[in-house]
Scaffold this motif. Structure first.
Motif, PDB file in Angstrom:
ATOM      1  N   VAL A  77       0.829  -1.198   0.000  1.00 15.08           N
ATOM      2  CA  VAL A  77       0.000   0.000   0.000  1.00 15.08           C
ATOM      3  C   VAL A  77       0.870   1.257   0.000  1.00 15.08           C
ATOM      4  O   VAL A  77       0.535   2.259  -0.647  1.00 15.08           O
ATOM      5  CB  VAL A  77      -0.972  -0.034   1.198  1.00 15.08           C
ATOM      6  N   ALA A  78       1.997   1.217   0.686  1.00 14.99           N
ATOM      7  CA  ALA A  78       2.907   2.364   0.705  1.00 14.99           C
ATOM      8  C   ALA A  78       3.495   2.612  -0.685  1.00 14.99           C
ATOM      9  O   ALA A  78       3.648   3.770  -1.098  1.00 14.99           O
ATOM     10  CB  ALA A  78       4.016   2.140   1.721  1.00 14.99           C
ATOM     11  N   VAL A  79       3.787   1.554  -1.398  1.00  9.56           N
ATOM     12  CA  VAL A  79       4.319   1.700  -2.762  1.00  9.56           C
ATOM     13  C   VAL A  79       3.290   2.386  -3.668  1.00  9.56           C
ATOM     14  O   VAL A  79       3.651   3.159  -4.549  1.00  9.56           O
ATOM     15  CB  VAL A  79       4.733   0.315  -3.339  1.00  9.56           C
ATOM     16  N   GLU A  80       2.019   2.150  -3.403  1.00 15.65           N
ATOM     17  CA  GLU A  80       0.954   2.787  -4.192  1.00 15.65           C
ATOM     18  C   GLU A  80       0.823   4.282  -3.882  1.00 15.65           C
ATOM     19  O   GLU A  80       0.164   5.002  -4.612  1.00 15.65           O
ATOM     20  CB  GLU A  80      -0.397   2.123  -3.890  1.00 15.65           C
ATOM     21  N   GLY A  81       1.414   4.724  -2.781  1.00 17.82           N
ATOM     22  CA  GLY A  81       1.318   6.130  -2.393  1.00 17.82           C
ATOM     23  C   GLY A  81       0.137   6.438  -1.492  1.00 17.82           C
ATOM     24  O   GLY A  81      -0.118   7.586  -1.167  1.00 17.82           O
ATOM     25  N   LEU A  82      -0.589   5.408  -1.090  1.00 15.86           N
ATOM     26  CA  LEU A  82      -1.748   5.611  -0.224  1.00 15.86           C
ATOM     27  C   LEU A  82      -1.331   6.125   1.145  1.00 15.86           C
ATOM     28  O   LEU A  82      -2.019   6.947   1.742  1.00 15.86           O
ATOM     29  CB  LEU A  82      -2.526   4.302  -0.081  1.00 15.86           C
ATOM     30  N   VAL A  83      -0.188   5.636   1.629  1.00 12.66           N
ATOM     31  CA  VAL A  83       0.319   6.058   2.935  1.00 12.66           C
ATOM     32  C   VAL A  83       1.806   6.348   2.845  1.00 12.66           C
ATOM     33  O   VAL A  83       2.490   5.919   1.920  1.00 12.66           O
ATOM     34  CB  VAL A  83       0.076   4.974   4.025  1.00 12.66           C
ATOM     35  N   ILE A  84       2.276   7.082   3.844  1.00 11.46           N
ATOM     36  CA  ILE A  84       3.702   7.361   3.995  1.00 11.46           C
ATOM     37  C   ILE A  84       4.122   6.722   5.310  1.00 11.46           C
ATOM     38  O   ILE A  84       3.434   6.869   6.325  1.00 11.46           O
ATOM     39  CB  ILE A  84       3.968   8.875   4.012  1.00 11.46           C
ATOM     40  N   LEU A  85       5.221   6.013   5.298  1.00  9.46           N
ATOM     41  CA  LEU A  85       5.688   5.314   6.486  1.00  9.46           C
ATOM     42  C   LEU A  85       6.894   6.017   7.070  1.00  9.46           C
ATOM     43  O   LEU A  85       7.774   6.472   6.342  1.00  9.46           O
ATOM     44  CB  LEU A  85       6.061   3.870   6.140  1.00  9.46           C
ATOM     45  N   GLU A  86       6.893   6.107   8.392  1.00  5.82           N
ATOM     46  CA  GLU A  86       8.016   6.707   9.098  1.00  5.82           C
ATOM     47  C   GLU A  86       8.304   5.855  10.329  1.00  5.82           C
ATOM     48  O   GLU A  86       7.394   5.573  11.115  1.00  5.82           O
ATOM     49  CB  GLU A  86       7.643   8.131   9.518  1.00  5.82           C
ATOM     50  N   GLN A  87       9.549   5.441  10.469  1.00  3.34           N
ATOM     51  CA  GLN A  87       9.894   4.616  11.626  1.00  3.34           C
ATOM     52  C   GLN A  87      10.044   5.478  12.866  1.00  3.34           C
ATOM     53  O   GLN A  87      10.640   6.548  12.842  1.00  3.34           O
ATOM     54  CB  GLN A  87      11.189   3.846  11.379  1.00  3.34           C
ATOM     55  N   LEU A  88       9.464   5.000  13.963  1.00  2.00           N
ATOM     56  CA  LEU A  88       9.555   5.659  15.259  1.00  2.00           C
ATOM     57  C   LEU A  88       9.986   4.602  16.266  1.00  2.00           C
ATOM     58  O   LEU A  88       9.174   3.793  16.701  1.00  2.00           O
ATOM     59  CB  LEU A  88       8.207   6.263  15.663  1.00  2.00           C
ATOM     60  N   ASP A  89      11.270   4.589  16.581  1.00  2.00           N
ATOM     61  CA  ASP A  89      11.835   3.568  17.461  1.00  2.00           C
ATOM     62  C   ASP A  89      11.467   2.179  16.941  1.00  2.00           C
ATOM     63  O   ASP A  89      11.837   1.836  15.848  1.00  2.00           O
ATOM     64  CB  ASP A  89      11.399   3.781  18.912  1.00  2.00           C
ATOM     65  N   SER A  90      10.692   1.429  17.718  1.00  2.00           N
ATOM     66  CA  SER A  90      10.344   0.070  17.280  1.00  2.00           C
ATOM     67  C   SER A  90       8.946   0.019  16.659  1.00  2.00           C
ATOM     68  O   SER A  90       8.388  -1.058  16.470  1.00  2.00           O
ATOM     69  CB  SER A  90      10.412  -0.901  18.461  1.00  2.00           C
ATOM     70  N   ASP A  91       8.389   1.163  16.320  1.00  2.00           N
ATOM     71  CA  ASP A  91       7.057   1.225  15.724  1.00  2.00           C
ATOM     72  C   ASP A  91       7.139   1.947  14.376  1.00  2.00           C
ATOM     73  O   ASP A  91       8.186   2.460  14.000  1.00  2.00           O
ATOM     74  CB  ASP A  91       6.096   1.959  16.670  1.00  2.00           C
ATOM     75  N   ILE A  92       6.019   1.981  13.688  1.00  2.00           N
ATOM     76  CA  ILE A  92       5.941   2.659  12.394  1.00  2.00           C
ATOM     77  C   ILE A  92       4.767   3.627  12.440  1.00  2.00           C
ATOM     78  O   ILE A  92       3.653   3.241  12.803  1.00  2.00           O
ATOM     79  CB  ILE A  92       5.724   1.647  11.245  1.00  2.00           C
ATOM     80  N   ILE A  93       5.016   4.862  12.068  1.00  2.00           N
ATOM     81  CA  ILE A  93       3.937   5.828  11.935  1.00  2.00           C
ATOM     82  C   ILE A  93       3.401   5.702  10.505  1.00  2.00           C
ATOM     83  O   ILE A  93       4.159   5.794   9.537  1.00  2.00           O
ATOM     84  CB  ILE A  93       4.418   7.273  12.175  1.00  2.00           C
ATOM     85  N   ILE A  94       2.114   5.494  10.398  1.00  2.00           N
ATOM     86  CA  ILE A  94       1.455   5.391   9.096  1.00  2.00           C
ATOM     87  C   ILE A  94       0.706   6.707   8.892  1.00  2.00           C
ATOM     88  O   ILE A  94      -0.229   7.022   9.630  1.00  2.00           O
ATOM     89  CB  ILE A  94       0.477   4.207   9.060  1.00  2.00           C
ATOM     90  N   LYS A  95       1.143   7.481   7.910  1.00  2.00           N
ATOM     91  CA  LYS A  95       0.535   8.787   7.640  1.00  2.00           C
ATOM     92  C   LYS A  95      -0.237   8.733   6.329  1.00  2.00           C
ATOM     93  O   LYS A  95       0.112   7.971   5.432  1.00  2.00           O
ATOM     94  CB  LYS A  95       1.628   9.865   7.528  1.00  2.00           C
ATOM     95  N   ARG A  96      -1.224   9.600   6.253  1.00  2.00           N
ATOM     96  CA  ARG A  96      -1.972   9.712   4.994  1.00  2.00           C
ATOM     97  C   ARG A  96      -1.022  10.051   3.845  1.00  2.00           C
ATOM     98  O   ARG A  96      -0.193  10.934   3.974  1.00  2.00           O
ATOM     99  CB  ARG A  96      -2.977  10.853   5.059  1.00  2.00           C
ATOM    100  N   GLY A  97      -1.211   9.381   2.749  1.00  2.00           N
ATOM    101  CA  GLY A  97      -0.463   9.729   1.545  1.00  2.00           C
ATOM    102  C   GLY A  97      -1.244  10.735   0.733  1.00  2.00           C
ATOM    103  O   GLY A  97      -2.264  11.263   1.160  1.00  2.00           O
ATOM    104  N   ASN A  98      -0.780  10.983  -0.454  1.00  2.00           N
ATOM    105  CA  ASN A  98      -1.436  11.950  -1.346  1.00  2.00           C
ATOM    106  C   ASN A  98      -2.784  11.461  -1.834  1.00  2.00           C
ATOM    107  O   ASN A  98      -3.615  12.242  -2.255  1.00  2.00           O
ATOM    108  CB  ASN A  98      -0.534  12.262  -2.533  1.00  2.00           C
ATOM    109  N   VAL A  99      -3.000  10.158  -1.772  1.00  2.00           N
ATOM    110  CA  VAL A  99      -4.214   9.574  -2.322  1.00  2.00           C
ATOM    111  C   VAL A  99      -5.405   9.754  -1.394  1.00  2.00           C
ATOM    112  O   VAL A  99      -6.532   9.901  -1.842  1.00  2.00           O
ATOM    113  CB  VAL A  99      -3.992   8.069  -2.610  1.00  2.00           C
ATOM    114  N   ILE A 100      -5.167   9.767  -0.081  1.00  2.00           N
ATOM    115  CA  ILE A 100      -6.253   9.889   0.884  1.00  2.00           C
ATOM    116  C   ILE A 100      -6.463  11.351   1.215  1.00  2.00           C
ATOM    117  O   ILE A 100      -5.570  12.006   1.740  1.00  2.00           O
ATOM    118  CB  ILE A 100      -5.953   9.118   2.200  1.00  2.00           C
ATOM    119  N   GLY A 101      -7.635  11.843   0.924  1.00  2.00           N
ATOM    120  CA  GLY A 101      -7.963  13.227   1.277  1.00  2.00           C
ATOM    121  C   GLY A 101      -8.699  13.270   2.602  1.00  2.00           C
ATOM    122  O   GLY A 101      -9.156  12.269   3.109  1.00  2.00           O
ATOM    123  N   LYS A 102      -8.817  14.458   3.145  1.00  2.00           N
ATOM    124  CA  LYS A 102      -9.545  14.606   4.435  1.00  2.00           C
ATOM    125  C   LYS A 102     -11.023  14.534   4.233  1.00  2.00           C
ATOM    126  O   LYS A 102     -11.715  14.959   3.523  1.00  2.00           O
ATOM    127  CB  LYS A 102      -9.159  15.905   5.109  1.00  2.00           C
TER     128      LYS A 102
END
Length: 102
Positions: A77-102
């Motif tokens: 799903v991240a490769v599709e651009g739906l979400v942006i992933l960011e590592q936070l210590d031993s977890d991953i923050i999943i953020k809205r990508g350009n595809v998901i609007g508010k």
């Protein structure tokens, strides 16, 4: 006798290398696409009212095997651009990508 054993081993190895896979690739790809579609919908639902979610929150009620599957699907799903992933210590923050609007 030793030569025939070696020939039998070579034949056995050749059969392993040249044999058709037991899993039909088309069915496998279709199954992956179905899993990605379902996971994508789960993410869209989770990110509907928030801008980000932790992977640990997303998978908190899942088994270890389902967490592993979710991680792999998250990468698709991240490769599709739906979400942006960011590592936070031993977890991953999943953020809205350009595809998901508010």
């Amino acid at each position: 006798e030793e030569a025939s054993k070696q020939d039998a081993q070579k034949q056995s190895i050749s059969e392993l290398i040249d044999s058709e896979p037991l899993l039909e690739l088309d069915k496998f790809v279709v199954k992956i696409e179905e899993l990605v579609k379902d996971f994508r919908q789960e993410l869209v639902n989770q990110l509907h009212d928030v801008n980000e979610i932790l992977f640990s929150e997303l998978t908190k009620n899942k088994s270890i095997l389902d967490r592993a599957k979710s991680f792999i699907l998250l990468l698709f799903v991240a490769v599709e651009g739906l979400v942006i992933l960011e590592q936070l210590d031993s977890d991953i923050i999943i953020k809205r990508g350009n595809v998901i609007g508010k």
